[in-house]
Design an enzyme around this catalytic site. Structure first.
Site, short mmCIF file in Angstrom:
data_model
loop_
_atom_site.label_atom_id
_atom_site.label_comp_id
_atom_site.label_asym_id
_atom_site.label_seq_id
_atom_site.Cartn_x
_atom_site.Cartn_y
_atom_site.Cartn_z
NE ARG A 16 -2.35 -1.37 3.49
CZ ARG A 16 -2.76 -1.08 4.72
NH1 ARG A 16 -3.85 -0.37 4.88
NH2 ARG A 16 -2.11 -1.51 5.78
CE LYS A 19 -4.21 3.28 4.48
NZ LYS A 19 -5.60 3.74 4.31
CB ILE A 429 -26.94 2.49 13.40
CG1 ILE A 429 -27.96 3.54 12.97
CG2 ILE A 429 -26.85 1.41 12.36
CD1 ILE A 429 -29.41 3.07 12.99
N GLY A 430 -25.56 1.15 16.28
CA GLY A 430 -24.72 0.08 16.83
C GLY A 430 -23.37 0.55 17.34
NE ARG A 513 -13.02 2.60 3.56
CZ ARG A 513 -12.71 1.93 4.67
NH1 ARG A 513 -11.73 2.34 5.44
NH2 ARG A 513 -13.39 0.86 5.02
CG ASP A 597 -26.02 -3.92 11.38
OD1 ASP A 597 -27.07 -3.29 11.57
OD2 ASP A 597 -25.02 -3.84 12.12
CD GLU A 603 -22.12 -3.50 -1.36
OE1 GLU A 603 -22.25 -2.37 -0.86
OE2 GLU A 603 -21.07 -4.14 -1.34
CD GLU A 663 -27.17 7.44 3.86
OE1 GLU A 663 -26.26 6.65 4.14
OE2 GLU A 663 -27.15 8.20 2.90
CG HIS A 692 -21.63 9.75 5.91
ND1 HIS A 692 -23.00 9.56 5.92
CD2 HIS A 692 -21.10 8.54 5.62
CE1 HIS A 692 -23.26 8.31 5.63
NE2 HIS A 692 -22.13 7.67 5.45
N1 GLN Z 1 -23.91 -1.76 13.31
C1 GLN Z 1 -22.97 -1.18 12.41
C2 GLN Z 1 -22.46 0.13 13.01
O1 GLN Z 1 -23.20 0.77 13.70
C3 GLN Z 1 -23.59 -0.89 11.07
C4 GLN Z 1 -22.60 -0.32 10.10
C5 GLN Z 1 -23.11 -0.15 8.68
O2 GLN Z 1 -24.28 -0.04 8.43
N2 GLN Z 1 -22.25 -0.13 7.72
O3 GLN Z 1 -21.33 0.53 12.76
ZN ZN Z 2 -25.21 1.87 8.03
#
Ligand code: GLN
Ligand code: ZN
Length: 756
Positions: A16, A19, A429-430, A513, A597, A603, A663, A692
């Site tokens: 890398r 990078k 979300i976690g 990345r 999740d 995709e 999202e 983000h």
């Molecule tokens: N549970 C994961 C988090 O909160 C979900 C990440 C994701 O959706 N890419 O990081």
């Molecule tokens: Zn997510």
């Protein structure tokens, strides 16, 4: 005599280097000239490898400091006006397009077909006036020619370039002639530089194209009836024989087809090939890391060797951009598994062996074939690959294994009476911030500086911290924060049988990345519980519910290198069963809410619509299988992000999660209209703020979004949460943003309680 070549080689370097050079340049620690020197050295090395392996061409133009589509925008002078740059004259200009600057956000980025590579989307407007800026391209050509081998430059074709661009308020095809004219003059220049062949990539042939776009090829390529090198038009990622008539009438001199995704297109192509055309056979997998079954490849190609003679070219299916560079530095990878793999450099060898075998007969490469044959046989028969109990379990699956005990409305009633959550429940979300401290713990543990017990204690402290913060904030459904997870796929892969990990198997995702996808080499199962202790510990700290947090089968599959000796769906079902076991153990341990999740669900959709139904069927089945072991009282959540859902809403509903978080904030809840129109039946948590960016959105902004959501989704089925996990954020901004979110929920809860 057949010859061999590649469509493109990975840019990042064995370890890398690209990078690290980019990142130190961005920090100001590396001078522009030094960055250029790193690029030049990488290119020289990549060409040397292609030469040394014995390929008949080296490929030029595949290198990029950020992305090749961006480079084409620069090459043809399509710089978005908003940057106020008449031309790109410095590294700083170039990177401002890719990464934004103080006054302009970066150009948009999106997935390159169905890969995990992201390209920069060119922005076109009516006034875009293309003009060639070929200095860099031609310099690289000179470098390669000086290195002394036959050079084959590559360009992204004009029609694909336009198709992959975005244009507001006008038809991109209005720019086609202007663009093709510029290509034509570049082609002329290449001819004067004694370039014999140019590779021109038109990957959009893998998609469903309408007549307007198909006709665009005739119009664009009509410009190429001038002085120019011979053109090899490449297609990849799909069977393109349905466009054979469109392609064979173009003024080009050969076509490349993907025989890994679609071996069945070989015969139709040879039969239809214009007399003077070459056929480049994409026989070595450019998307996956398995050693080529050389006997099988030879069997496919041999019938056509005489027919094609020197018009047969041997190549990987697509650019090698999508595979890691070399197995050379894999010291820890199990040697048996390693012998089954081929990264880019090993694939170069395979191409040359295949070409020799076709030209000189198999005896000329008898030793190489024997080694390959032994590795393939070992892999086919290895009991590390095949676990009978797993195969039996998949074979024995019945329809009822995929269904929860009761339908959603009944489950909902049960869950309401047991969980007793307020209207508009709040959750996240976690993940919570992956702090410097957390990363230091993990690094110390990996290097053996601290032992398992110490590491676990440190992680427990992090979990406790996250729980206390959430309690203080007043969130309703808590999470443990995922401190112990470096990556949501790797974390589970490391605990599942059938997975292996490389040390340097990096693949570029975008810019600097890179990702290191794990390798699924064998039947997958779960030897022992993976998250139960952590979940139980987190739940023991609080009276609130703590969600169990799992990665779903489709995402596990999508973000790994997947075995090629069985259909993807079979591997997905095995993953589903492993996760199902975990769901069951979590609920037995008293975890009442479990999130599975699936951010990669969308995709996985095939490039061609005709194949969607099949994919959606098995993907939904895999998810349901993993969740259906849950009792009615166990609430199953799922999460998806970065996705366009509208065309797959029926499938999302068929997954039958009790709650889905998605999202939506970046699109101002537009996404939700689809869920409203379709009348999505279960509970839903549209993201109310973008994770983000470090910006803390105001409570008012969030309130406006929730009010929009209430217009589309009945309030009693709405949740309030951010767009995605918070691992990339800092604690300060996270606390502030979540406080706004909780305040909004409380305010609206009081107001809307009556209507519910
Ligand atoms: N549970 C994961 C988090 O909160 C979900 C990440 C994701 O959706 N890419 O990081
Ligand atoms: Zn997510």
């Amino acid at each position: 005599m057949a010859i061999s070549h590649v469509l493109g080689y990975p840019r990042i370097g064995e370890k890398r280097a690209l990078k690290f050079a980019l990142e130190s340049y961005w920090k100001g620690d590396l001078a522009p000239a030094a960055l250029q020197a790193v690029g030049q050295a990488l290119r020289a090395d990549h060409w040397k490898k292609q030469q040394a392996s014995g390929l008949d061409f080296v490929t030029v133009g595949d290198f990029s400091f950020y992305d090749h589509v961006l480079d084409h925008a620069v090459l043809f002078g399509a710089i978005p006006k908003r940057f106020g740059l008449p031309a790109i004259s410095s590294e700083q200009d170039y990177f401002s397009l890719a990464r934004g600057n103080a006054s302009q956000p970066a150009m948009e980025m999106t997935k390159w077909f169905d890969t995990n590579y992201h390209y920069i989307v060119p922005e076109l407007d009516k006034e875009t006036a293309f003009s060639i800026n070929a200095h860099d391209f031609l310099t690289q050509l000179d470098e390669a020619q000086k290195q002394g081998s036959a050079v084959k430059p590559v360009l992204l074709g004009p029609v694909s370039f336009l198709y992959l661009s975005k244009a507001k308020g006008f038809n991109r095809l209005d720019l086609l002639d202007a663009l093709a004219g510029q290509y034509a003059s570049l082609l002329q220049e290449l001819h004067y530089r004694k370039i014999e062949w140019l590779q021109i990539d038109e990957p959009i042939f893998a998609l469903d194209l309408d007549d307007e776009w198909l006709n665009a090829f005739d119009r664009a390529y009509a410009w190429f009836r001038t002085v120019r090198p011979k053109l090899l038009l490449t297609t990849y990622f799909a069977n393109v024989s349905r466009y054979q008539a469109n392609i064979t009438r173009l003024p080009v001199d050969g076509v490349h087809i993907d025989l890994v995704r679609a071996p069945e297109q070989l015969a139709p192509w040879v039969n239809a090939l214009p007399g003077h055309w070459v056929l480049s056979a994409g026989i070595v997998d450019g998307r996956n890391i398995w050693r080529n079954d050389l006997d099988k490849s030879l069997a496919l190609l041999e019938p056509w060797v005489k027919v094609l003679g020197e018009r047969l070219w041997i190549a990987p299916s697509c650019s090698l951009l999508h595979v890691p560079v070399t197995l050379l530095h894999e010291e820890k990878l199990d040697s048996e598994i390693k012998s089954w793999l081929a990264f880019a450099d090993e694939k170069l060898q395979e191409l040359v062996i295949l070409t020799k075998a076709l030209n000189l007969g198999v005896d000329a490469v008898a030793d190489e074939l024997a080694v390959s044959r032994a590795a393939i046989a070992a892999r086919n028969n290895s009991d590390r690959v095949h676990a009978e109990s797993v195969k039996k379990r998949v074979a024995a699956l019945a329809a009822q294994n995929e269904e929860r005990p009761a339908v959603f409305t009944k489950r909902r009633a049960v869950q309401q009476s047991t969980l007793k959550l307020p209207l508009l429940p709040t959750t996240t979300i976690g993940s919570f911030p992956q702090t410097v401290e957390i990363r230091a713990s993990r690094a110390a543990f990996k290097q053996g500086a601290i032992g398992t017990a110490e590491y676990e204690t440190q992680m427990q402290k992090q979990i406790e911290y996250a729980i206390r913060e959430q309690e203080k904030l007043g969130l309703d459904v808590l999470v443990h924060g995922e401190a112990e997870r470096n990556d949501m796929v790797e974390y589970f892969g490391e605990q599942l049988a059938g997975y292996a990990f490389s040390q340097n198997g990096w693949v570029q995702s975008y810019g600097s990345r890179c990702v290191k996808p794990p390798v699924i080499f064998g039947d997958v199962y779960r030897p022992q519980p993976m998250t139960v202790d952590t979940a139980r510990y987190a739940q023991s700290l609080t009276k609130n519910y703590v969600k169990g947090m799992l990665t779903g089968p489709v995402t596990m599959l999508q973000w790994s290198f997947v075995r090629d000796d069985q259909p993807r769906e079979t591997t997905a079902l095995q993953l589903a069963l492993a996760i199902r076991d975990e769901v069951d153990d979590l609920q037995k341990a008293g975890i009442a809410i479990i999130q599975i999740d699936e951010p990669a669900f969308r995709e996985g959709l095939p490039l061609q619509k005709a194949a969607w139904a099949h994919y959606l069927k098995w993907a939904v089945r895999a998810f349901k299988l993993s969740a259906a072991v849950a009792e009615n009282s166990t609430q199953i959540h799922t999460h998806m992000c970065y996705s366009e859902f509208n065309d797959i809403l029926p499938a999302i509903a068929a997954m039958d999660a009790d709650v889905i978080t998605i999202e939506t904030s970046r699109s101002h809840m537009e996404l939700l209209d689809g869920f409203g129109e379709f009348a999505y039946p279960n509970e839903i948590g549209p993201g109310v703020y973008d994770i983000h960016s470090p910006r803390v959105p105001s409570a008012d902004e969030m309130e406006a979004l929730v009010r929009r959501a209430v217009e589309v989704i009945p309030v009693e089925r709405l949740w309030i949460n951010p767009d995605c996990g918070l691992k990339t954020r800092g604690w300060d901004e996270t606390r502030q943003a979540l406080q706004h979110m909780v305040d909004v929920a409380k305010k609206l809860r009081d107001e809307l309680q009556v209507t519910a």
